[in-house]
Design an enzyme around this catalytic site. Structure first.
Site, PDB file in Angstrom:
ATOM      1  N   GLY A 115      -9.742 -98.301  -0.469  1.00 13.85           N
ATOM      2  CA  GLY A 115      -9.216 -97.082  -1.073  1.00 13.85           C
ATOM      3  C   GLY A 115      -7.780 -97.314  -1.501  1.00 13.85           C
ATOM      4  O   GLY A 115      -7.329 -98.467  -1.593  1.00 13.85           O
ATOM      5  N   GLY A 117      -4.897 -97.097  -0.036  1.00 15.05           N
ATOM      6  CA  GLY A 117      -4.057 -97.874   0.896  1.00 15.05           C
ATOM      7  C   GLY A 117      -4.347 -99.365   0.796  1.00 15.05           C
ATOM      8  O   GLY A 117      -3.440-100.181   0.580  1.00 15.05           O
ATOM      9  N   THR A 139     -14.101 -95.126  -1.619  1.00 16.03           N
ATOM     10  CA  THR A 139     -13.687 -94.037  -0.729  1.00 16.03           C
ATOM     11  C   THR A 139     -14.611 -92.835  -0.911  1.00 16.03           C
ATOM     12  O   THR A 139     -14.983 -92.490  -2.044  1.00 16.03           O
ATOM     13  CB  THR A 139     -12.219 -93.563  -0.931  1.00 16.03           C
ATOM     14  OG1 THR A 139     -12.048 -92.309  -0.257  1.00 16.03           O
ATOM     15  CG2 THR A 139     -11.843 -93.334  -2.376  1.00 16.03           C
ATOM     16  N   ASP A 141     -13.620 -90.001  -0.469  1.00 21.68           N
ATOM     17  CA  ASP A 141     -12.760 -88.909  -0.944  1.00 21.68           C
ATOM     18  C   ASP A 141     -12.725 -88.784  -2.470  1.00 21.68           C
ATOM     19  O   ASP A 141     -12.304 -87.760  -2.999  1.00 21.68           O
ATOM     20  CB  ASP A 141     -11.316 -89.109  -0.455  1.00 21.68           C
ATOM     21  CG  ASP A 141     -11.220 -89.211   1.053  1.00 21.68           C
ATOM     22  OD1 ASP A 141     -12.107 -88.661   1.736  1.00 21.68           O
ATOM     23  OD2 ASP A 141     -10.274 -89.843   1.553  1.00 21.68           O
ATOM     24  N   GLU A 236     -10.499 -80.508   4.436  1.00 19.94           N
ATOM     25  CA  GLU A 236      -9.568 -80.718   5.560  1.00 19.94           C
ATOM     26  C   GLU A 236      -8.092 -80.629   5.143  1.00 19.94           C
ATOM     27  O   GLU A 236      -7.232 -80.311   5.967  1.00 19.94           O
ATOM     28  CB  GLU A 236      -9.839 -82.068   6.223  1.00 19.94           C
ATOM     29  CG  GLU A 236      -9.646 -83.257   5.293  1.00 19.94           C
ATOM     30  CD  GLU A 236      -9.958 -84.604   5.930  1.00 19.94           C
ATOM     31  OE1 GLU A 236     -10.358 -84.654   7.100  1.00 19.94           O
ATOM     32  OE2 GLU A 236      -9.800 -85.624   5.225  1.00 19.94           O
ATOM     33  N   HIS A 287     -17.222 -87.469  10.563  1.00 23.64           N
ATOM     34  CA  HIS A 287     -17.648 -88.803  10.152  1.00 23.64           C
ATOM     35  C   HIS A 287     -19.124 -88.900   9.777  1.00 23.64           C
ATOM     36  O   HIS A 287     -19.554 -89.949   9.297  1.00 23.64           O
ATOM     37  CB  HIS A 287     -17.278 -89.812  11.241  1.00 23.64           C
ATOM     38  CG  HIS A 287     -15.785 -89.927  11.381  1.00 23.64           C
ATOM     39  ND1 HIS A 287     -15.057 -89.015  12.096  1.00 23.64           N
ATOM     40  CD2 HIS A 287     -14.907 -90.805  10.861  1.00 23.64           C
ATOM     41  CE1 HIS A 287     -13.782 -89.326  12.019  1.00 23.64           C
ATOM     42  NE2 HIS A 287     -13.664 -90.410  11.282  1.00 23.64           N
ATOM     43  N   LEU A 288     -19.874 -87.819   9.979  1.00 25.54           N
ATOM     44  CA  LEU A 288     -21.256 -87.805   9.472  1.00 25.54           C
ATOM     45  C   LEU A 288     -21.239 -88.108   7.976  1.00 25.54           C
ATOM     46  O   LEU A 288     -22.143 -88.741   7.443  1.00 25.54           O
ATOM     47  CB  LEU A 288     -21.870 -86.411   9.654  1.00 25.54           C
ATOM     48  CG  LEU A 288     -22.462 -86.048  10.998  1.00 25.54           C
ATOM     49  CD1 LEU A 288     -22.951 -84.617  10.949  1.00 25.54           C
ATOM     50  CD2 LEU A 288     -23.618 -86.988  11.318  1.00 25.54           C
ATOM     51  N   GLN A 289     -20.153 -87.647   7.318  1.00 25.86           N
ATOM     52  CA  GLN A 289     -20.048 -87.830   5.868  1.00 25.86           C
ATOM     53  C   GLN A 289     -19.827 -89.292   5.479  1.00 25.86           C
ATOM     54  O   GLN A 289     -20.001 -89.679   4.333  1.00 25.86           O
ATOM     55  CB  GLN A 289     -18.882 -86.988   5.324  1.00 25.86           C
ATOM     56  CG  GLN A 289     -19.105 -85.518   5.467  1.00 25.86           C
ATOM     57  CD  GLN A 289     -17.799 -84.733   5.457  1.00 25.86           C
ATOM     58  OE1 GLN A 289     -17.401 -84.187   4.439  1.00 25.86           O
ATOM     59  NE2 GLN A 289     -17.109 -84.677   6.581  1.00 25.86           N
TER      60      GLN A 289
HETATM   61  O1  F6P Z   1     -10.316 -91.586   3.574  1.00 24.69           O
HETATM   62  C1  F6P Z   1     -11.565 -91.387   4.146  1.00 24.69           C
HETATM   63  C2  F6P Z   1     -11.479 -90.461   5.317  1.00 24.69           C
HETATM   64  O2  F6P Z   1     -12.794 -90.272   5.798  1.00 24.69           O
HETATM   65  C3  F6P Z   1     -10.807 -89.129   5.033  1.00 24.69           C
HETATM   66  O3  F6P Z   1     -11.637 -88.239   4.344  1.00 24.69           O
HETATM   67  C4  F6P Z   1     -10.422 -88.697   6.420  1.00 24.69           C
HETATM   68  O4  F6P Z   1      -9.305 -87.843   6.393  1.00 24.69           O
HETATM   69  C5  F6P Z   1     -10.081 -89.992   7.103  1.00 24.69           C
HETATM   70  O5  F6P Z   1     -10.726 -91.020   6.375  1.00 24.69           O
HETATM   71  C6  F6P Z   1     -10.510 -90.065   8.559  1.00 24.69           C
HETATM   72  O6  F6P Z   1     -10.047 -91.241   9.089  1.00 24.69           O
HETATM   73  P1  F6P Z   1     -10.551 -91.839  10.487  1.00 24.69           P
HETATM   74  O7  F6P Z   1     -11.810 -92.589  10.220  1.00 24.69           O
HETATM   75  O8  F6P Z   1      -9.465 -92.751  10.909  1.00 24.69           O
HETATM   76  O9  F6P Z   1     -10.768 -90.705  11.418  1.00 24.69           O
END
Ligand code: F6P
Length: 366
Positions: A115, A117, A139, A141, A236, A287-289
């Site tokens: 992504g 970063g 990503t 997102d 979020e 994280h299901l997504q």
């Molecule tokens: O960038 C992807 C993402 O899933 C974001 O939607 C979310 O804010 C972040 O990563 C969650 O990060 P982690 O896996 O460290 O909880």
């Protein structure tokens, strides 16, 4: 014979394995060797974490979620958390060691899948250290500005939509308001696409600061028209007007570039409960997504990105990212790709569609 190395960085996304598969197979057909760096840059830092990827190693991985190489969002080599002899964590720049190992291994190119970063780290390696890097946009997102779409997004939206579909019946049975918090960081793409497709009454996104008055008005209006339940989707990163973004406790993990968002769903639910006295519940899809098998769309996009990255490597187009533009595989510089994030344009046709079918964004434009 060329040797290339591939890494997957940042939060995982469905489709990563499909990219790896395409890179390995497209390289094999050219007689090239592929190596995988485990845990982002770990394999380039410590050569024991480098694995040779042959076609038999990637057989059948296209449909599997996650990444066989592992990933991290705390592994920026320019600012790596390292434990010293006293057990204290110190930030160190280990990028030169990575460049040394890259040269020692005789690599021709590094394919960095990530992504914003991870791609920015790739850009720095290319611009500041002269490493031949090619980026692949990943990503859930969908917030990478220089590509129409990133892989992982379609799967995340499908998961969120399916969850919303399931919530309708329970919300309706209990005359409840269900508030669903979805991912997306500072972009409202997942909330917008899943909210429209999943029949939400209210969608709250970072691009449109909301007012609880309007949200509650919409719920009351539902009631008035005989619909005694409501589905509210909250990104979020969404914020109420003049309010700060809500982060998780302990959200500043060492080595992490971004704070961890989360909690706005609970806040919105408690406001609705207090203001409307309606039975209200909230849930976080979390994280299901990011999990599960990539959709057909994501698989195909990821495979196309992987094969295009190898074509770009062959043409020596380093310092670029493969990108989906007008439905085709194109290239953009890593500098361009990491310049800014793609957020929802509030005049986008999807936002207009949502408004026209009666979805409220918590603003006075409804
Ligand atoms: O960038 C992807 C993402 O899933 C974001 O939607 C979310 O804010 C972040 O990563 C969650 O990060 P982690 O896996 O460290 O909880």
């Amino acid at each position: 014979m060329k040797k290339i190395v591939i890494s997957t960085g940042g939060g995982d996304a469905p489709g990563l394995n499909a990219v790896i598969y395409a890179v390995v197979m497209a390289s094999e057909s050219r007689g090239w060797e592929v190596y995988g760096s485990k845990g982002g840059y770990k394999g380039l830092l410590d050569l024991d974490e480098l694995v040779r990827l042959t076609p038999d190693k990637v057989e059948d991985i296209t449909a599997i979620g996650g990444t066989i190489l592992g990933s991290t969002n705390k592994g920026n080599p320019f600012e790596m958390p390292v434990e010293n002899f006293a057990g204290e964590i110190q930030m160190r720049d280990v990028s030169d060691r990575i460049v040394k190992n890259f040269t020692r291994m005789g690599f021709y190119c590094h394919i960095a899948v990530g992504g914003d970063g991870s791609l920015d780290i790739g850009r720095k390696f290319f611009e500041e250290k002269g490493m031949p890097v090619i980026g692949v946009p990943k990503t859930i997102d969908n917030d990478l500005y220089a590509t129409q779409l990133t892989f992982g997004f379609d799967t995340a939206v499908s998961t969120a939509t399916e969850a919303l579909d399931k919530l309708h019946s329970t919300a309706k049975s209990h005359d409840r308001v269900m508030v669903v918090e979805v991912m997306g960081r500072d972009s409202g793409w997942i909330a917008l696409n899943s909210g429209i497709s999943g029949g939400a009454d209210v969608i709250l996104i970072p691009e449109i600061p909301f007012d609880m008055e309007y949200v509650c008005e919409k719920i009351a209006d539902n009631d008035l028209h005989g619909k005694h339940y409501a589905i509210v989707v909250v990104a979020e990163g969404a914020t109420a007007k003049d309010a700060e973004i809500i982060c998780k406790d302990g959200s500043c993990e060492v080595g992490r570039q971004e704070v961890l968002l989360g909690g706005i769903g609970d806040w919105v639910a408690s406001q609705i409960r207090t203001r409307t006295e309606k039975d209200t519940r909230s849930l976080v899809l979390g994280h299901l997504q990011r999990g599960g098998s990539p959709t057909t769309f994501d698989r195909l996009l990821a495979l196309r990105f992987g094969a295009a990255a190898v074509r770009m490597a062959e043409a020596g187009l380093f310092g670029h990212m493969v990108s989906l533009i007008n439905g085709e595989m194109q290239k953009v510089t890593l500098e361009e790709a990491t310049k800014k994030r793609k957020t929802v344009d509030v005049s986008d046709d999807k936002v207009l569609t949502a408004r026209e079918i009666g979805i409220c964004f918590g603003d006075d434009n409804t």
